[in-house]
Design a protein around this motif. Structure first.
Motif, PDB file in Angstrom:
ATOM      1  N   MET A  39       0.823  -1.200   0.000  1.00  0.00           N
ATOM      2  CA  MET A  39       0.000   0.000   0.000  1.00  0.00           C
ATOM      3  C   MET A  39       0.864   1.259   0.000  1.00  0.00           C
ATOM      4  SD  MET A  39      -3.193  -0.601  -0.281  1.00  0.00           S
ATOM      5  CE  MET A  39      -3.777   1.028   0.138  1.00  0.00           C
ATOM      6  N   SER A  40       1.935   1.241   0.795  1.00  0.00           N
ATOM      7  CA  SER A  40       2.827   2.394   0.856  1.00  0.00           C
ATOM      8  C   SER A  40       3.485   2.651  -0.493  1.00  0.00           C
ATOM      9  CB  SER A  40       3.905   2.151   1.924  1.00  0.00           C
ATOM     10  OG  SER A  40       3.327   1.990   3.198  1.00  0.00           O
ATOM     11  N   THR A  41       3.907   1.572  -1.156  1.00  0.00           N
ATOM     12  CA  THR A  41       4.525   1.700  -2.478  1.00  0.00           C
ATOM     13  C   THR A  41       3.526   2.248  -3.483  1.00  0.00           C
ATOM     14  OG1 THR A  41       5.991  -0.172  -2.005  1.00  0.00           O
ATOM     15  CG2 THR A  41       5.713   0.459  -4.325  1.00  0.00           C
TER      16      THR A  41
ATOM     17  N   LYS B 145      -6.689  15.753 -13.263  1.00  0.00           N
ATOM     18  CA  LYS B 145      -5.506  15.889 -12.424  1.00  0.00           C
ATOM     19  C   LYS B 145      -5.672  16.954 -11.343  1.00  0.00           C
ATOM     20  CE  LYS B 145      -3.300  18.805 -15.955  1.00  0.00           C
ATOM     21  NZ  LYS B 145      -2.165  18.867 -16.911  1.00  0.00           N
ATOM     22  N   ASP B 146      -6.765  17.732 -11.406  1.00  0.00           N
ATOM     23  CA  ASP B 146      -6.996  18.764 -10.395  1.00  0.00           C
ATOM     24  C   ASP B 146      -7.912  18.277  -9.273  1.00  0.00           C
ATOM     25  OD1 ASP B 146      -9.259  18.557 -11.916  1.00  0.00           O
ATOM     26  OD2 ASP B 146      -9.515  20.699 -12.265  1.00  0.00           O
ATOM     27  N   VAL B 147      -8.214  16.985  -9.258  1.00  0.00           N
ATOM     28  CA  VAL B 147      -9.075  16.413  -8.224  1.00  0.00           C
ATOM     29  C   VAL B 147      -8.216  15.860  -7.098  1.00  0.00           C
ATOM     30  CG1 VAL B 147     -10.730  14.587  -7.676  1.00  0.00           C
ATOM     31  CG2 VAL B 147     -10.949  15.863  -9.814  1.00  0.00           C
ATOM     32  N   VAL B 148      -8.529  16.244  -5.864  1.00  0.00           N
ATOM     33  CA  VAL B 148      -7.808  15.733  -4.706  1.00  0.00           C
ATOM     34  C   VAL B 148      -8.427  14.397  -4.319  1.00  0.00           C
ATOM     35  CG1 VAL B 148      -7.163  16.112  -2.306  1.00  0.00           C
ATOM     36  CG2 VAL B 148      -7.294  18.059  -3.887  1.00  0.00           C
ATOM     37  N   ARG B 149      -7.646  13.347  -4.422  1.00  0.00           N
ATOM     38  CA  ARG B 149      -8.133  12.008  -4.095  1.00  0.00           C
ATOM     39  C   ARG B 149      -7.800  11.685  -2.645  1.00  0.00           C
ATOM     40  NH1 ARG B 149      -6.600  12.573  -9.184  1.00  0.00           N
ATOM     41  NH2 ARG B 149      -7.959  11.765 -10.824  1.00  0.00           N
ATOM     42  N   ARG B 150      -8.817  11.672  -1.832  1.00  0.00           N
ATOM     43  CA  ARG B 150      -8.601  11.546  -0.397  1.00  0.00           C
ATOM     44  C   ARG B 150      -7.921  10.233  -0.014  1.00  0.00           C
ATOM     45  NH1 ARG B 150      -8.523  16.273   1.311  1.00  0.00           N
ATOM     46  NH2 ARG B 150      -8.619  15.422   3.410  1.00  0.00           N
ATOM     47  N   HIS B 151      -8.133   9.154  -0.825  1.00  0.00           N
ATOM     48  CA  HIS B 151      -7.545   7.875  -0.465  1.00  0.00           C
ATOM     49  C   HIS B 151      -6.022   7.922  -0.476  1.00  0.00           C
ATOM     50  CE1 HIS B 151      -7.349   7.601  -4.890  1.00  0.00           C
ATOM     51  NE2 HIS B 151      -6.310   6.833  -4.680  1.00  0.00           N
ATOM     52  N   SER B 152      -5.436   8.887  -1.191  1.00  0.00           N
ATOM     53  CA  SER B 152      -3.979   8.965  -1.252  1.00  0.00           C
ATOM     54  C   SER B 152      -3.379   9.426   0.066  1.00  0.00           C
ATOM     55  CB  SER B 152      -3.544   9.919  -2.377  1.00  0.00           C
ATOM     56  OG  SER B 152      -3.969  11.241  -2.098  1.00  0.00           O
ATOM     57  N   GLU B 153      -4.229   9.923   0.980  1.00  0.00           N
ATOM     58  CA  GLU B 153      -3.731  10.377   2.272  1.00  0.00           C
ATOM     59  C   GLU B 153      -3.705   9.252   3.303  1.00  0.00           C
ATOM     60  OE1 GLU B 153      -5.897  13.744   3.529  1.00  0.00           O
ATOM     61  OE2 GLU B 153      -5.377  14.973   1.796  1.00  0.00           O
ATOM     62  N   ILE B 154      -4.189   8.064   2.896  1.00  0.00           N
ATOM     63  CA  ILE B 154      -4.159   6.932   3.819  1.00  0.00           C
ATOM     64  C   ILE B 154      -2.708   6.582   4.113  1.00  0.00           C
ATOM     65  CG2 ILE B 154      -4.744   4.504   4.116  1.00  0.00           C
ATOM     66  CD1 ILE B 154      -7.102   4.936   2.275  1.00  0.00           C
ATOM     67  N   PHE B 155      -2.387   6.431   5.395  1.00  0.00           N
ATOM     68  CA  PHE B 155      -1.015   6.123   5.766  1.00  0.00           C
ATOM     69  C   PHE B 155      -1.007   5.085   6.865  1.00  0.00           C
ATOM     70  CE2 PHE B 155       3.404   6.866   5.804  1.00  0.00           C
ATOM     71  CZ  PHE B 155       3.824   6.751   7.101  1.00  0.00           C
ATOM     72  N   PHE B 156      -0.230   4.031   6.675  1.00  0.00           N
ATOM     73  CA  PHE B 156      -0.178   2.960   7.643  1.00  0.00           C
ATOM     74  C   PHE B 156       1.033   3.141   8.549  1.00  0.00           C
ATOM     75  CE2 PHE B 156      -2.569   1.428   4.080  1.00  0.00           C
ATOM     76  CZ  PHE B 156      -3.602   0.726   4.661  1.00  0.00           C
ATOM     77  N   ALA B 157       0.756   3.395   9.832  1.00  0.00           N
ATOM     78  CA  ALA B 157       1.842   3.647  10.782  1.00  0.00           C
ATOM     79  C   ALA B 157       2.784   2.459  10.860  1.00  0.00           C
ATOM     80  CB  ALA B 157       1.245   3.945  12.165  1.00  0.00           C
ATOM     81  N   GLY B 158       2.230   1.247  10.760  1.00  0.00           N
ATOM     82  CA  GLY B 158       3.063   0.053  10.844  1.00  0.00           C
ATOM     83  C   GLY B 158       4.038  -0.061   9.702  1.00  0.00           C
ATOM     84  N   GLY B 159       3.740   0.583   8.597  1.00  0.00           N
ATOM     85  CA  GLY B 159       4.623   0.501   7.451  1.00  0.00           C
ATOM     86  C   GLY B 159       5.644   1.624   7.404  1.00  0.00           C
ATOM     87  N   TYR B 160       5.630   2.499   8.376  1.00  0.00           N
ATOM     88  CA  TYR B 160       6.517   3.659   8.358  1.00  0.00           C
ATOM     89  C   TYR B 160       7.991   3.299   8.248  1.00  0.00           C
ATOM     90  CZ  TYR B 160       8.188   8.349   9.342  1.00  0.00           C
ATOM     91  OH  TYR B 160       8.802   9.567   9.240  1.00  0.00           O
ATOM     92  N   PRO B 161       8.479   2.267   8.976  1.00  0.00           N
ATOM     93  CA  PRO B 161       9.901   1.934   8.862  1.00  0.00           C
ATOM     94  C   PRO B 161      10.311   1.562   7.441  1.00  0.00           C
ATOM     95  CG  PRO B 161       8.951   0.900  10.794  1.00  0.00           C
ATOM     96  CD  PRO B 161       7.808   1.439   9.967  1.00  0.00           C
ATOM     97  N   HIS B 162       9.355   1.150   6.639  1.00  0.00           N
ATOM     98  CA  HIS B 162       9.675   0.725   5.275  1.00  0.00           C
ATOM     99  C   HIS B 162       9.605   1.882   4.286  1.00  0.00           C
ATOM    100  CE1 HIS B 162       9.218  -3.285   6.952  1.00  0.00           C
ATOM    101  NE2 HIS B 162       8.006  -2.985   7.326  1.00  0.00           N
ATOM    102  N   MET B 163       9.230   3.066   4.733  1.00  0.00           N
ATOM    103  CA  MET B 163       9.106   4.205   3.837  1.00  0.00           C
ATOM    104  C   MET B 163      10.483   4.669   3.365  1.00  0.00           C
ATOM    105  SD  MET B 163       5.894   5.088   3.521  1.00  0.00           S
ATOM    106  CE  MET B 163       5.286   3.436   3.749  1.00  0.00           C
ATOM    107  N   THR B 164      10.523   5.234   2.196  1.00  0.00           N
ATOM    108  CA  THR B 164      11.764   5.827   1.718  1.00  0.00           C
ATOM    109  C   THR B 164      12.022   7.110   2.504  1.00  0.00           C
ATOM    110  OG1 THR B 164      10.654   7.159   0.029  1.00  0.00           O
ATOM    111  CG2 THR B 164      11.350   4.928  -0.602  1.00  0.00           C
TER     112      THR B 164
END
Length: 216
Positions: free
Chosen positions: A35-37, A134-153
């Protein structure tokens, strides 16, 4: 996953992350990474659509409409249909003869051919679908999984840090028109700096940061 199509979509999404021998614990961990990727790829695609312009291949005014409205990936599909105009022949039919037709959300080459035949300058906005804009804000893109944070770039971690700073500033200014206008002016100036960003500005900014750190 009741349908074959949805099942195949799931297989494609998790390809390279999980396999038939994965444990449930591994699935949860890999799901967060997947999901993070996906979110990072969407951020990159959104950035490209907003700041990288694909040149028009025709002189039709309605191509410019699609260029300005659609994401780059969808605009490329529109251009594919425009290229097919050279090999497209349209025979006008009555409404009863034509019947109903559905596409994936972009006009086909036959529609474009008819528009050029009738010398139509623009296309009605209702045919430029919101889901591809491209001017539409897609709210689902703000989903963030705290458990996956260590794997973030590192780049994505920095993005989240900057986002938090912005949120804190707007929260502090909320309720005060003067403070909100102050933030708006500063953001407008910052946006202008980013638009005109160059190597000299990057060097000056680096010097400023090092000077501040030395002072601390």
């Amino acid at each position: 996953m009741v349908s074959t199509q949805r099942s195949e979509g799931m297989h494609a999404f998790f390809d390279g992350y999980v396999h038939s021998m994965s444990t449930f614990k591994q699935f949860v961990e890999q799901y967060e990474i997947a999901m993070s990727t996906k979110i990072q790829k969407e951020f990159l695609a959104d950035y490209d659509s907003k700041y990288k312009v694909i040149k028009c291949i025709s002189e039709f005014d309605w191509e410019i409409q699609f260029q300005q409205a659609y994401t780059n990936s969808m605009f490329k599909l529109v251009q594919n249909e425009i290229r097919r105009l050279l090999y497209c022949h349209v025979i006008p039919l009555t409404e009863e003869e034509a019947g109903a037709a559905a596409t994936m959300g972009i006009p086909c080459c036959h529609i474009f051919k008819l528009m050029s035949f009738k010398d139509m300058k623009v296309i009605n906005e209702r045919y430029i679908l919101r889901r591809w804009r491209k001017d539409v804000v897609r709210r689902h893109s703000e989903i963030f999984f705290a458990g996956g944070y260590p794997h973030m770039t590192d780049e994505f971690k920095k993005f989240k840090e900057v986002e938090c700073y912005f949120q804190e500033c707007t929260n502090m200014a909320f309720g005060s028109r003067e403070k909100m206008e102050f933030i708006q002016r500063r953001l407008a100036a910052l946006k202008n700096d980013l638009i005109n960003w160059n190597d000299t500005m990057a060097i000056n900014e680096s010097i400023t940061i090092n000077t501040e750190q030395d002072g601390d």
